[in-house]
Design an enzyme around this catalytic site. Structure first.
Site, PDB file in Angstrom:
ATOM      1  CG  ASP A 169       3.661   4.462 -13.993  1.00 39.82           C
ATOM      2  OD1 ASP A 169       4.704   3.988 -14.285  1.00 39.82           O
ATOM      3  OD2 ASP A 169       3.344   5.419 -13.546  1.00 39.82           O
ATOM      4  CG  PHE A 202      22.267  -7.128 -13.944  1.00 44.32           C
ATOM      5  CD1 PHE A 202      23.340  -6.600 -13.479  1.00 44.32           C
ATOM      6  CD2 PHE A 202      21.491  -8.039 -13.141  1.00 44.32           C
ATOM      7  CE1 PHE A 202      23.894  -6.856 -12.163  1.00 44.32           C
ATOM      8  CE2 PHE A 202      21.995  -8.212 -11.844  1.00 44.32           C
ATOM      9  CZ  PHE A 202      23.088  -7.645 -11.507  1.00 44.32           C
ATOM     10  CE  LYS A 219      21.854  -2.202 -12.158  1.00 47.86           C
ATOM     11  NZ  LYS A 219      21.748  -2.261 -13.568  1.00 47.86           N
ATOM     12  CB  ALA A 226      37.525   5.210 -27.709  1.00 49.76           C
ATOM     13  CB  CYS A 267      21.598   2.838 -15.234  1.00 46.82           C
ATOM     14  SG  CYS A 267      19.993   2.177 -15.579  1.00 46.82           S
ATOM     15  CE  LYS A 317      18.709   5.605 -11.658  1.00 52.25           C
ATOM     16  NZ  LYS A 317      19.258   4.502 -10.909  1.00 52.25           N
TER      17      LYS A 317
HETATM   18  N1  LIG Z   1      16.352   1.985 -17.665  1.00 48.87           N
HETATM   19  C1  LIG Z   1      17.251   0.794 -17.407  1.00 48.87           C
HETATM   20  O1  LIG Z   1      18.046   0.556 -18.606  1.00 48.87           O
HETATM   21  C2  LIG Z   1      17.512   0.136 -16.259  1.00 48.87           C
HETATM   22  C3  LIG Z   1      18.299  -1.018 -16.313  1.00 48.87           C
HETATM   23  C4  LIG Z   1      18.578  -1.564 -14.860  1.00 48.87           C
HETATM   24  C5  LIG Z   1      17.932  -1.112 -13.738  1.00 48.87           C
HETATM   25  N2  LIG Z   1      17.246  -0.140 -13.834  1.00 48.87           N
HETATM   26  C6  LIG Z   1      16.573   0.611 -12.449  1.00 48.87           C
HETATM   27  O2  LIG Z   1      15.412   0.409 -12.649  1.00 48.87           O
HETATM   28  C7  LIG Z   1      14.608   1.210 -11.774  1.00 48.87           C
HETATM   29  C8  LIG Z   1      13.342   1.714 -12.835  1.00 48.87           C
HETATM   30  O3  LIG Z   1      14.238   2.196 -13.889  1.00 48.87           O
HETATM   31  P1  LIG Z   1      13.291   2.736 -15.415  1.00 48.87           P
HETATM   32  O4  LIG Z   1      14.234   3.256 -16.433  1.00 48.87           O
HETATM   33  O5  LIG Z   1      12.267   1.630 -15.486  1.00 48.87           O
HETATM   34  O6  LIG Z   1      12.478   4.028 -14.662  1.00 48.87           O
HETATM   35  P2  LIG Z   1      11.522   5.070 -15.258  1.00 48.87           P
HETATM   36  O7  LIG Z   1      11.565   6.225 -14.861  1.00 48.87           O
HETATM   37  O8  LIG Z   1      11.428   4.712 -16.610  1.00 48.87           O
HETATM   38  O9  LIG Z   1      10.130   4.349 -14.936  1.00 48.87           O
HETATM   39  C9  LIG Z   1       9.636   4.115 -13.397  1.00 48.87           C
HETATM   40  C10 LIG Z   1       8.223   4.454 -13.442  1.00 48.87           C
HETATM   41  O10 LIG Z   1       7.805   4.159 -12.174  1.00 48.87           O
HETATM   42  C11 LIG Z   1       6.761   5.008 -11.726  1.00 48.87           C
HETATM   43  N3  LIG Z   1       6.339   5.034 -10.288  1.00 48.87           N
HETATM   44  C12 LIG Z   1       6.622   5.990  -9.459  1.00 48.87           C
HETATM   45  N4  LIG Z   1       6.098   5.883  -8.352  1.00 48.87           N
HETATM   46  C13 LIG Z   1       5.293   4.887  -8.469  1.00 48.87           C
HETATM   47  C14 LIG Z   1       4.515   3.773  -7.704  1.00 48.87           C
HETATM   48  N5  LIG Z   1       4.213   4.186  -6.301  1.00 48.87           N
HETATM   49  N6  LIG Z   1       3.879   2.873  -8.218  1.00 48.87           N
HETATM   50  C15 LIG Z   1       3.762   2.696  -9.403  1.00 48.87           C
HETATM   51  N7  LIG Z   1       4.590   3.211 -10.283  1.00 48.87           N
HETATM   52  C16 LIG Z   1       5.289   4.434  -9.954  1.00 48.87           C
HETATM   53  C17 LIG Z   1       6.916   6.256 -12.591  1.00 48.87           C
HETATM   54  O11 LIG Z   1       5.774   6.945 -12.979  1.00 48.87           O
HETATM   55  C18 LIG Z   1       7.493   5.791 -13.904  1.00 48.87           C
HETATM   56  O12 LIG Z   1       6.755   5.357 -14.860  1.00 48.87           O
HETATM   57  C19 LIG Z   1      15.583   2.443 -11.448  1.00 48.87           C
HETATM   58  O13 LIG Z   1      16.141   2.063 -10.250  1.00 48.87           O
HETATM   59  C20 LIG Z   1      16.824   1.936 -12.593  1.00 48.87           C
HETATM   60  O14 LIG Z   1      18.015   2.546 -11.967  1.00 48.87           O
HETATM   61  C21 LIG Z   1      17.192   0.501 -14.924  1.00 48.87           C
END
Ligand SMILES: NC(=O)c1ccc[n+]([C@@H]2O[C@H](COP(=O)([O-])OP(=O)(O)OC[C@H]3O[C@@H](n4cnc5c(N)ncnc54)[C@H](O)[C@@H]3O)[C@@H](O)[C@H]2O)c1
Length: 444
Positions: free
Chosen positions: A32, A148, A200, A248, A256, A259
């Site tokens: 990260d 997912f 997705k 409901a 998610c 956005k």
């Molecule tokens: N949270 C969910 O329930 C969920 C479910 C399915 C899909 N997603 C998708 O997965 C993706 C991640 O979601 P999340 O909730 O884990 O996000 P999050 O914001 O919790 O985590 C993302 C992390 O990526 C890090 N980051 C940014 N740039 C980076 C880099 N260059 N190298 C390494 N780390 C870097 C950030 O610092 C952050 O800690 C999103 O696209 C989201 O839409 C999320």
């Protein structure tokens, strides 16, 4: 020997993916860019609340490491991209973090695979492929492998997926990624990259549509005297429809749906198509959160000077995620109406997001002296809300159940005025303050 896995992003998706692949026997390095996040993980602290995740990370600590240094990750043959893709001002997905990963890749000598788990607009894979080629990284493969999992049950969802989607430019790359999931005994959907990206977005949009649909049915139930909980049960038993996402409530939130819904709508409009249904689905959700204010006013009149407890702040139970949580909208609307807002959540800390709200350590403290308690998140702790203790602590015994968590009859029998979503409300009566003796009789 299982291949080493590198992961970009130590958020919900990156940590769960990393911990689960470590559990499946891979050596995993998670990278990260936020030093505090990595320091916490290196010290054995998991910086988010997700059931089972702490134990999984602890159990696999020998195979799982955390780093800020990209060099520690890039010797892995498989590199998962799990970085955030928040919305931009235009509503499109912000791919800055995705591009930062592509740009930070060194001139890899060995063949590697970049696997996209972040949710990205359709067409992203093509663009990343072109960018890799332009950087001379033609030997780096690209695969779309959308995630997912749902927060609150993320580890279970990863380990027992309904399906795994793999969209690749070459059959060999698709096979490599699909093989990582062999131990999970699930269906792998092989697709082209664009279709995998769309699966997705479409799945999320469909889930949102079901929620907005049942919320609109709930609103019509309220107007016509039907009970949406019964309606959903009867509808959901139809095998063509199924029972899921027919609860409901006061609308969806989270990291998610909001956005991804807007991103798909914008993706369509950028391509010249007006996605009318999805636009309505999103609007219905916005209105649904605000209906709570009207319901409170119905019972309490003007909210200026009234005290309201918001019970649950996280966008759903079993997470501390506050992204786009309905509680944030509700608190802001209540404050704008001049109400005093008290709030409780067992894990989510909204103190930096909400000014002017009194945060409480217990439900009882939150409901103390309030004119109404609103169930915003269906935490298990709130199932026993309709107690003597709570009723006596409140100034007026009004419960607005935004998640239909409580049994209406039992709640009324316990002396509360109860209103849920899409179910018959308590008859409108002047709500006395609790020191008036006839309070309980009024609503029975
Ligand atoms: N949270 C969910 O329930 C969920 C479910 C399915 C899909 N997603 C998708 O997965 C993706 C991640 O979601 P999340 O909730 O884990 O996000 P999050 O914001 O919790 O985590 C993302 C992390 O990526 C890090 N980051 C940014 N740039 C980076 C880099 N260059 N190298 C390494 N780390 C870097 C950030 O610092 C952050 O800690 C999103 O696209 C989201 O839409 C999320």
């Amino acid at each position: 020997m299982k291949p080493k896995i590198g992961i970009f992003g130590a958020g919900w998706v990156g940590l769960v993916t990393g911990a689960c692949f470590a559990e499946l026997g891979h050596e995993v390095v998670v990278r990260d860019v936020v030093p505090e996040r990595i320091e916490a993980l290196q010290a054995g602290r998991v910086p988010l609340h997700e059931p089972e995740l702490d134990e999984l990370i602890e159990r696999n600590h020998e195979r799982l490491s955390f780093t800020l240094d990209v060099e520690d990750v890039v010797d892995a043959p498989v590199l998962f991209v799990c970085v955030g893709t928040p919305p931009t001002y235009s509503g499109d997905a912000d791919l800055t973090a995705v591009w930062s990963v592509v740009e930070q890749l060194p001139a890899l000598e060995e063949r590697a695979l970049l696997v996209m788990k972040s949710t990205v607009p359709v067409g992203t894979g093509e663009k990343v492929r072109a960018a890799l080629d332009a950087r001379g990284l033609v030997h780096v493969g690209y695969v779309s492998n959308p995630e997912f999992l749902a927060e609150g049950s993320a580890v279970r969802d990863f380990m027992h997926p309904d399906r795994v989607v793999v969209g690749a430019f070459t059959e060999a790359d698709a096979k490599t990624v699909a093989a990582l999931y062999d131990p999970l005994d699930t269906t792998v959907v092989h697709a082209d990259v664009a279709s995998a990206e769309m699966i997705k977005l479409a799945a999320n949009a469909f889930l949102m549509t079901r929620i907005s649909f049942i919320n609109e049915i709930a609103n019509v139930c309220e107007a016509t005297g039907a009970d949406v909980v019964k309606v959903a049960e009867g509808v959901g038993l139809d095998h063509r429809l199924g029972p899921h996402f027919l609860r409901a409530g006061i609308g969806w939130g989270g990291s998610c749906f909001p956005k991804d819904g807007v991103a798909l709508k914008q993706l369509a409009s950028n391509s010249g198509y007006h996605f009318q249904l999805l636009s309505s689905v999103i609007e219905v959700n916005e209105l649904q959160k605000r209906r709570v204010i009207g319901k409170l006013e119905k019972h309490l009149g003007k909210l200026r000077g009234k005290a309201v407890a918001l019970l649950g702040l996280a966008f759903k139970p079993n997470t501390d995620d506050l992204r786009e949580a309905p509680s944030l909208v509700l608190a802001s609307r209540l404050l704008a109406e001049g109400a005093e807002v008290r709030a409780w959540d067992p894990v989510a800390d909204a103190s930096r997001l909400l000014q002017g709200v009194t945060f409480c350590d217990s439900v009882l403290e939150a409901v103390s002296g309030v004119d109404a308690a609103v169930i915003v998140t269906e935490w298990d702790e709130l199932r026993g809300l309709a107690s003597d203790e709570v009723r006596q602590a409140m100034r007026r015994p009004l419960i607005l159940d935004g998640r239909n968590l409580l049994d209406p009859e039992e709640t009324r029998a316990a002396g509360f005025v109860y209103e849920g979503i899409g179910r018959a409300a308590s008859p409108l009566a002047a709500l006395p303050e609790t020191d008036e003796p006839e309070r309980a009789e009024l609503e029975l």
